[in-house]
Design a protein around this motif. Structure first.
Motif, PDB file in Angstrom:
ATOM      1  N   SER A   1      54.902  13.161 -41.334  1.00  0.00           N
ATOM      2  CA  SER A   1      56.359  13.199 -41.269  1.00  0.00           C
ATOM      3  C   SER A   1      56.903  11.897 -41.863  1.00  0.00           C
ATOM      4  O   SER A   1      56.303  10.836 -41.712  1.00  0.00           O
TER       5      SER A   1
ATOM      6  N   ASP B   1      45.192   7.125 -37.307  1.00  0.00           N
ATOM      7  CA  ASP B   1      45.960   8.358 -37.091  1.00  0.00           C
ATOM      8  C   ASP B   1      45.910   9.192 -38.375  1.00  0.00           C
ATOM      9  O   ASP B   1      46.589   8.881 -39.344  1.00  0.00           O
TER      10      ASP B   1
ATOM     11  N   SER C   1      36.557  15.909 -39.706  1.00  0.00           N
ATOM     12  CA  SER C   1      37.422  17.091 -39.822  1.00  0.00           C
ATOM     13  C   SER C   1      38.694  16.711 -40.581  1.00  0.00           C
ATOM     14  O   SER C   1      39.044  15.541 -40.672  1.00  0.00           O
TER      15      SER C   1
ATOM     16  N   ARG D   1      48.804  20.493 -30.803  1.00  0.00           N
ATOM     17  CA  ARG D   1      50.248  20.188 -30.771  1.00  0.00           C
ATOM     18  C   ARG D   1      51.005  21.502 -30.819  1.00  0.00           C
ATOM     19  O   ARG D   1      50.776  22.312 -31.712  1.00  0.00           O
TER      20      ARG D   1
ATOM     21  N   THR E   1      59.396  22.563 -41.474  1.00  0.00           N
ATOM     22  CA  THR E   1      59.323  21.963 -40.132  1.00  0.00           C
ATOM     23  C   THR E   1      60.123  20.659 -40.093  1.00  0.00           C
ATOM     24  O   THR E   1      61.155  20.571 -39.446  1.00  0.00           O
TER      25      THR E   1
ATOM     26  N   HIS F   1      48.458  19.161 -47.333  1.00  0.00           N
ATOM     27  CA  HIS F   1      49.233  20.370 -47.639  1.00  0.00           C
ATOM     28  C   HIS F   1      48.688  21.017 -48.904  1.00  0.00           C
ATOM     29  O   HIS F   1      48.444  20.335 -49.898  1.00  0.00           O
TER      30      HIS F   1
ATOM     31  N   ARG G   1      52.012   3.278 -40.328  1.00  0.00           N
ATOM     32  CA  ARG G   1      51.194   4.127 -39.455  1.00  0.00           C
ATOM     33  C   ARG G   1      49.831   3.489 -39.238  1.00  0.00           C
ATOM     34  O   ARG G   1      49.198   3.021 -40.185  1.00  0.00           O
TER      35      ARG G   1
ATOM     36  N   SER H   1      54.711  21.232 -37.241  1.00  0.00           N
ATOM     37  CA  SER H   1      53.845  22.413 -37.164  1.00  0.00           C
ATOM     38  C   SER H   1      52.972  22.416 -35.905  1.00  0.00           C
ATOM     39  O   SER H   1      52.645  21.369 -35.353  1.00  0.00           O
TER      40      SER H   1
HETATM   41  O1  TXA Z   1      55.032  19.976 -39.628  1.00  0.00           O
HETATM   42  C1  TXA Z   1      54.205  19.107 -39.867  1.00  0.00           C
HETATM   43  O2  TXA Z   1      53.013  19.191 -39.523  1.00  0.00           O
HETATM   44  C2  TXA Z   1      54.687  17.864 -40.639  1.00  0.00           C
HETATM   45  C3  TXA Z   1      55.067  18.295 -42.056  1.00  0.00           C
HETATM   46  C4  TXA Z   1      55.405  17.132 -42.953  1.00  0.00           C
HETATM   47  O3  TXA Z   1      54.030  19.068 -42.587  1.00  0.00           O
HETATM   48  N1  TXA Z   1      53.685  16.850 -40.647  1.00  0.00           N
HETATM   49  C5  TXA Z   1      53.385  16.106 -39.552  1.00  0.00           C
HETATM   50  O4  TXA Z   1      52.451  15.105 -39.797  1.00  0.00           O
HETATM   51  O5  TXA Z   1      53.892  16.266 -38.473  1.00  0.00           O
HETATM   52  P1  TXA Z   1      52.190  13.890 -38.812  1.00  0.00           P
HETATM   53  O6  TXA Z   1      51.285  12.998 -39.570  1.00  0.00           O
HETATM   54  O7  TXA Z   1      53.463  13.302 -38.361  1.00  0.00           O
HETATM   55  O8  TXA Z   1      51.389  14.504 -37.630  1.00  0.00           O
HETATM   56  C6  TXA Z   1      50.084  14.957 -37.870  1.00  0.00           C
HETATM   57  C7  TXA Z   1      49.267  14.990 -36.640  1.00  0.00           C
HETATM   58  C8  TXA Z   1      48.924  13.611 -36.164  1.00  0.00           C
HETATM   59  O9  TXA Z   1      49.329  13.424 -34.837  1.00  0.00           O
HETATM   60  C9  TXA Z   1      47.404  13.548 -36.264  1.00  0.00           C
HETATM   61  O10 TXA Z   1      46.846  12.882 -35.181  1.00  0.00           O
HETATM   62  C10 TXA Z   1      47.001  15.015 -36.298  1.00  0.00           C
HETATM   63  O11 TXA Z   1      48.047  15.654 -36.959  1.00  0.00           O
HETATM   64  N2  TXA Z   1      45.776  15.187 -37.086  1.00  0.00           N
HETATM   65  C11 TXA Z   1      45.620  15.012 -38.421  1.00  0.00           C
HETATM   66  N3  TXA Z   1      44.328  15.194 -38.774  1.00  0.00           N
HETATM   67  C12 TXA Z   1      43.656  15.488 -37.665  1.00  0.00           C
HETATM   68  C13 TXA Z   1      42.282  15.775 -37.372  1.00  0.00           C
HETATM   69  N4  TXA Z   1      41.355  15.787 -38.321  1.00  0.00           N
HETATM   70  N5  TXA Z   1      41.949  16.037 -36.093  1.00  0.00           N
HETATM   71  C14 TXA Z   1      42.891  16.030 -35.113  1.00  0.00           C
HETATM   72  N6  TXA Z   1      44.194  15.763 -35.320  1.00  0.00           N
HETATM   73  C15 TXA Z   1      44.568  15.483 -36.563  1.00  0.00           C
END
Ligand code: TXA
Ligand code: MG
Length: 328
Positions: free
Chosen positions: A145, A65, A119, A198, A38, A70, A61, A183
């Motif tokens: 990311s 957030d 969660s 998302r 991704t 992974h 960050r 993703s």
């Molecule tokens: O494609 C992807 O998902 C990439 C690659 C590196 O795997 N990762 C990614 O991570 O986009 P990041 O941190 O940029 O975005 C993760 C999102 C954040 O907006 C966060 O709020 C949401 O996932 N998230 C993480 N844990 C969560 C939870 N327990 N409940 C709701 N949302 C969550």
């Protein structure tokens, strides 16, 4: 890459020897920039609170957030969270791949990773070099990311070095990301009411088909009277140059403004004209979106005009990123 940082940040080809070395670095609590299908991630040991704290610090960050964890195997899934049958069905259909599931967390995951939530977001990525690294490291890897918070996500190792060079010691270079947008995230805490948090390359329709029930999407959540999840509408993925969205760009006359078309335009030419895919194919548009925004952002135009994608599935993911890039 900035010269001052070039000395401290190293890029690694995915050779067996380099992967074994990077796996050891991760086990020792260090961070590694990693390729995924991704976007690139900034990875650290998800079970090591100090490593995860470092991820937040390097990215700038906010600590509210949460991070995505992974994994390499379904055994890890059941160690980290309570996987219901719906989650296992989606895992079978879409993993390894660009789908993240939010599930009730187990104690193994530090609270820091989930920003105190009960969660955790989990994903099994498909990129072959990252999969090997996950297997060799033998630990789940928390990875957001690999961009400074709020800026455009990286789709190449060079993007990671541009944004985080000097702050992260090691970057695994796995080539340009094949998908190009983050993703799909689906909230499965209540398997009877799956919610799309998302949009990404796995569409709500595909998830809904596997689960044989409707997936509540952001659009429904954002309907009048519905509660909007915090963060969903935040400005994100943003170039420094102001972005303006269009259904169709008709004039490129303003020479100090950039015009980004979905497909190569027949009638418009010039140094301020860009396109995302020769024929406007959505996969190509998604793959080139962030790299093009970065490139255009560095050329000091006054504004960036860009066309919205049409259709569903991947078009939803592209338009979601465009809306956030344009939000002021
Ligand atoms: O494609 C992807 O998902 C990439 C690659 C590196 O795997 N990762 C990614 O991570 O986009 P990041 O941190 O940029 O975005 C993760 C999102 C954040 O907006 C966060 O709020 C949401 O996932 N998230 C993480 N844990 C969560 C939870 N327990 N409940 C709701 N949302 C969550
Ligand atoms: Mg991100």
């Amino acid at each position: 890459m900035k010269k001052s940082s070039a000395r401290r940040t190293r890029l690694y080809r995915p050779t067996e020897r380099n992967l074994a070395f990077l796996a050891r670095r991760l086990r020792a609590g260090e961070l590694v920039g990693v390729p995924t299908e991704t976007v690139y991630g900034l990875a650290g040991n998800a079970l090591d609170e100090a490593a995860c704290r470092q991820i937040f610090r390097v990215k700038g960050r906010p600590s509210n957030d949460p991070l995505i964890v992974h994994i390499h195997s379904l055994r890890q899934l059941t160690e980290l969270c309570v996987a219901n049958p719906a989650a296992l069905r989606l895992a079978e259909a879409f993993w390894p791949g660009p789908l993240t599931m939010v599930l009730p967390k187990k104690a193994a995951i530090p609270d820091l990773v989930t920003a105190g939530k009960k969660s955790v977001a989990v994903r099994m990525p498909r990129h072959p070099a990252f999969r090997k690294l996950l297997r060799l490291a033998g630990i789940p890897l928390a990875a957001p990311s690999a961009n400074p918070f709020g800026y455009i996500s990286p789709t190449t190792a060079a993007h990671v070095a541009d944004g985080l060079g000097g702050k992260v010691g090691h970057i695994l270079d796995g080539g340009a990301a094949r998908i190009g947008v983050e993703s799909t995230i689906v909230d499965l805490r209540d398997p009877a009411r799956p919610r799309l948090l998302r949009p990404g390359a796995v569409s709500a329709a595909e998830i809904s088909q596997i689960l044989r029930k409707p997936v509540i999407s952001k659009r429904l959540l954002a309907a009048p009277g519905a509660q909007v999840a915090p963060g969903l509408l935040a400005r994100h993925y943003s170039p420094r140059t102001p972005v303006i969205l269009h259904d169709e760009i008709t004039s490129t006359a303003a020479s100090d403004e950039a015009f980004v078309f979905l497909r190569q335009p027949a009638r418009h030419k010039g140094e301020n004209v860009f396109w995302l895919d020769p024929r406007g194919k959505l996969r190509g548009v998604a793959r080139r979106l962030f790299a093009t925004l970065r490139d255009v952002d560095q050329r000091n135009f006054r504004r960036i005009h860009i066309e919205r994608a049409t259709g569903e599935g991947l078009a939803d993911a592209i338009n979601d990123r465009l809306r956030r890039a344009a939000a002021r």
